[in-house]
Design an enzyme around this catalytic site. Sequence first.
Site, PDB file in Angstrom:
ATOM      1  N   SER A 223       0.835  -1.207   0.000  1.00  0.00           N
ATOM      2  CA  SER A 223       0.000   0.000   0.000  1.00  0.00           C
ATOM      3  C   SER A 223       0.867   1.252   0.000  1.00  0.00           C
ATOM      4  O   SER A 223       1.647   1.483   0.934  1.00  0.00           O
ATOM      5  CB  SER A 223      -0.892   0.005   1.244  1.00  0.00           C
ATOM      6  OG  SER A 223      -1.459   1.289   1.407  1.00  0.00           O
TER       7      SER A 223
ATOM      8  N   HIS B 260      -1.427  -1.425  -3.990  1.00  0.00           N
ATOM      9  CA  HIS B 260      -2.673  -1.035  -3.324  1.00  0.00           C
ATOM     10  C   HIS B 260      -2.726   0.484  -3.152  1.00  0.00           C
ATOM     11  O   HIS B 260      -1.768   1.096  -2.695  1.00  0.00           O
ATOM     12  CB  HIS B 260      -2.717  -1.732  -1.961  1.00  0.00           C
ATOM     13  CG  HIS B 260      -3.998  -1.616  -1.223  1.00  0.00           C
ATOM     14  ND1 HIS B 260      -5.073  -2.465  -1.435  1.00  0.00           N
ATOM     15  CD2 HIS B 260      -4.392  -0.767  -0.243  1.00  0.00           C
ATOM     16  CE1 HIS B 260      -6.068  -2.137  -0.615  1.00  0.00           C
ATOM     17  NE2 HIS B 260      -5.672  -1.099   0.126  1.00  0.00           N
TER      18      HIS B 260
ATOM     19  N   ASP C 223      -4.988   3.511  -1.439  1.00  0.00           N
ATOM     20  CA  ASP C 223      -6.030   3.857  -0.482  1.00  0.00           C
ATOM     21  C   ASP C 223      -6.557   5.259  -0.739  1.00  0.00           C
ATOM     22  O   ASP C 223      -5.893   6.246  -0.412  1.00  0.00           O
ATOM     23  CB  ASP C 223      -5.467   3.783   0.938  1.00  0.00           C
ATOM     24  CG  ASP C 223      -5.240   2.350   1.379  1.00  0.00           C
ATOM     25  OD1 ASP C 223      -6.176   1.543   1.251  1.00  0.00           O
ATOM     26  OD2 ASP C 223      -4.127   2.040   1.848  1.00  0.00           O
TER      27      ASP C 223
ATOM     28  N   MET D 230      -8.965   8.115   0.250  1.00  0.00           N
ATOM     29  CA  MET D 230      -9.728   8.537   1.437  1.00  0.00           C
ATOM     30  C   MET D 230     -10.273   9.948   1.225  1.00  0.00           C
ATOM     31  O   MET D 230      -9.581  10.797   0.652  1.00  0.00           O
ATOM     32  CB  MET D 230      -8.809   8.547   2.668  1.00  0.00           C
ATOM     33  CG  MET D 230      -8.175   7.194   2.961  1.00  0.00           C
ATOM     34  SD  MET D 230      -7.260   7.244   4.506  1.00  0.00           S
ATOM     35  CE  MET D 230      -6.485   5.619   4.471  1.00  0.00           C
TER      36      MET D 230
ATOM     37  N   HIS E 145      -8.597   0.907  -3.483  1.00  0.00           N
ATOM     38  CA  HIS E 145      -9.482   0.729  -2.328  1.00  0.00           C
ATOM     39  C   HIS E 145     -10.113   2.078  -2.003  1.00  0.00           C
ATOM     40  O   HIS E 145      -9.444   2.977  -1.492  1.00  0.00           O
ATOM     41  CB  HIS E 145      -8.632   0.193  -1.154  1.00  0.00           C
ATOM     42  CG  HIS E 145      -9.375   0.006   0.121  1.00  0.00           C
ATOM     43  ND1 HIS E 145      -8.719  -0.249   1.313  1.00  0.00           N
ATOM     44  CD2 HIS E 145     -10.701   0.013   0.425  1.00  0.00           C
ATOM     45  CE1 HIS E 145      -9.611  -0.377   2.288  1.00  0.00           C
ATOM     46  NE2 HIS E 145     -10.819  -0.211   1.768  1.00  0.00           N
TER      47      HIS E 145
ATOM     48  N   MET F 273     -12.164   4.443   0.091  1.00  0.00           N
ATOM     49  CA  MET F 273     -12.740   4.675   1.424  1.00  0.00           C
ATOM     50  C   MET F 273     -13.412   6.035   1.372  1.00  0.00           C
ATOM     51  O   MET F 273     -12.944   7.019   1.953  1.00  0.00           O
ATOM     52  CB  MET F 273     -11.634   4.610   2.487  1.00  0.00           C
ATOM     53  CG  MET F 273     -11.250   3.186   2.808  1.00  0.00           C
ATOM     54  SD  MET F 273      -9.720   3.084   3.720  1.00  0.00           S
ATOM     55  CE  MET F 273      -8.611   3.133   2.348  1.00  0.00           C
TER      56      MET F 273
ATOM     57  N   MET G 174     -11.186  -5.456   6.432  1.00  0.00           N
ATOM     58  CA  MET G 174     -10.280  -4.533   7.123  1.00  0.00           C
ATOM     59  C   MET G 174      -9.981  -5.089   8.506  1.00  0.00           C
ATOM     60  O   MET G 174     -10.886  -5.482   9.245  1.00  0.00           O
ATOM     61  CB  MET G 174     -10.910  -3.152   7.230  1.00  0.00           C
ATOM     62  CG  MET G 174     -11.023  -2.497   5.857  1.00  0.00           C
ATOM     63  SD  MET G 174     -10.307  -0.869   5.744  1.00  0.00           S
ATOM     64  CE  MET G 174      -8.708  -1.026   6.426  1.00  0.00           C
TER      65      MET G 174
ATOM     66  N   ASP H  66      -6.545  -6.264   5.090  1.00  0.00           N
ATOM     67  CA  ASP H  66      -5.924  -4.939   4.997  1.00  0.00           C
ATOM     68  C   ASP H  66      -5.833  -4.294   6.382  1.00  0.00           C
ATOM     69  O   ASP H  66      -6.850  -3.992   6.998  1.00  0.00           O
ATOM     70  CB  ASP H  66      -6.794  -4.088   4.059  1.00  0.00           C
ATOM     71  CG  ASP H  66      -6.193  -2.735   3.742  1.00  0.00           C
ATOM     72  OD1 ASP H  66      -5.136  -2.393   4.297  1.00  0.00           O
ATOM     73  OD2 ASP H  66      -6.813  -2.006   2.940  1.00  0.00           O
TER      74      ASP H  66
HETATM   75  C1  DX5 Z   1      -5.778   1.682   6.338  1.00  0.00           C
HETATM   76  C2  DX5 Z   1      -5.493   1.370   4.894  1.00  0.00           C
HETATM   77  C3  DX5 Z   1      -4.471   0.320   4.664  1.00  0.00           C
HETATM   78  C4  DX5 Z   1      -3.107   0.699   5.098  1.00  0.00           C
HETATM   79  C5  DX5 Z   1      -2.415  -0.522   5.635  1.00  0.00           C
HETATM   80  O1  DX5 Z   1      -6.757   2.628   6.441  1.00  0.00           O
HETATM   81  O2  DX5 Z   1      -6.653   0.950   4.228  1.00  0.00           O
HETATM   82  O3  DX5 Z   1      -4.424  -0.100   3.308  1.00  0.00           O
HETATM   83  O4  DX5 Z   1      -2.356   1.240   4.055  1.00  0.00           O
HETATM   84  O5  DX5 Z   1      -1.287  -0.057   6.247  1.00  0.00           O
HETATM   85  P1  DX5 Z   1      -0.518  -0.881   7.338  1.00  0.00           P
HETATM   86  O6  DX5 Z   1      -0.015  -2.118   6.646  1.00  0.00           O
HETATM   87  O7  DX5 Z   1       0.564   0.048   7.758  1.00  0.00           O
HETATM   88  O8  DX5 Z   1      -1.490  -1.210   8.429  1.00  0.00           O
HETATM   89 ZN    ZN Z   2      -6.552  -0.326   1.885  1.00  0.00          ZN
END
Ligand code: DX5
Ligand code: ZN
Length: 216
Positions: A9, A34, A36, A38, A67, A69, A138, A176
């Site tokens: 990620s 990956h 993320d 947000m 992903h 969010m 998650m 994740d």
């Molecule tokens: C959290 C994210 C994850 C994050 C995981 O909100 O969705 O994808 O990048 O990071 P680590 O491996 O550091 O928990």
């Molecule tokens: Zn993620």
Amino acid sequence: MSKTIVSPSILSADFSDFGKAAADIDASGAKWLHMDVMDGSFVPNLTFGAPLVSAMRKKTGAFLDVHLMIVNPGRYIGDFAKAGADGITFHYEAETHTQKYLAEIRALGLKAGIAIVPSTPISVLEETLPFIDLALIMSVNPGFGGQKLIPECLKKVEKLVKMRESSGFDFKISVDGGVNEETAESVKQAGADILVIGSAFFKNPDKSGLVNKLQG
Ligand code: DX5
Ligand code: ZN
């Protein structure tokens, strides 16, 4: 059983050099990347949007595992598809019409994923199973990298493996949050096919060693 997929990620990458992050991921042997997304509303943090997906598309041939969010994810599917995402995963909690948008993602030729946060029971996924290529469980409350894995979430993964068996549908299970060298074995034991790994990947100087170990 097929090999575990490691999906680093970029949330934990150096944000001043995403080109290097892509190169590091490629060099590590990981085949997925990956991203993320947000929105500061579905989760208490803001990251990036489709323009970064399009920038990463130019830097790597890795499977871009996006992903979302964000609230109203359905509104942005076209933008992320156009940007070059290979898979789009959105949250069950963020969208009422999950079947409609999962079908839309597939119709665009992409892999469709549904995600749930730790407090959402696995049972709610039942009606989405025919429409998904991936279910993302998650294992931390989303928003930030570097958190500790919540072990109870692995019970949900075990339940989902059973649901997959009895339903006869074929999809991958991704975990994740808080996956690292110490927790990876229990995550794989629970039944994960895909390990999303952020901070533990980017802080490890031996990235290919890590990926080799986790993919085995
Ligand atoms: C959290 C994210 C994850 C994050 C995981 O909100 O969705 O994808 O990048 O990071 P680590 O491996 O550091 O928990
Ligand atoms: Zn993620």
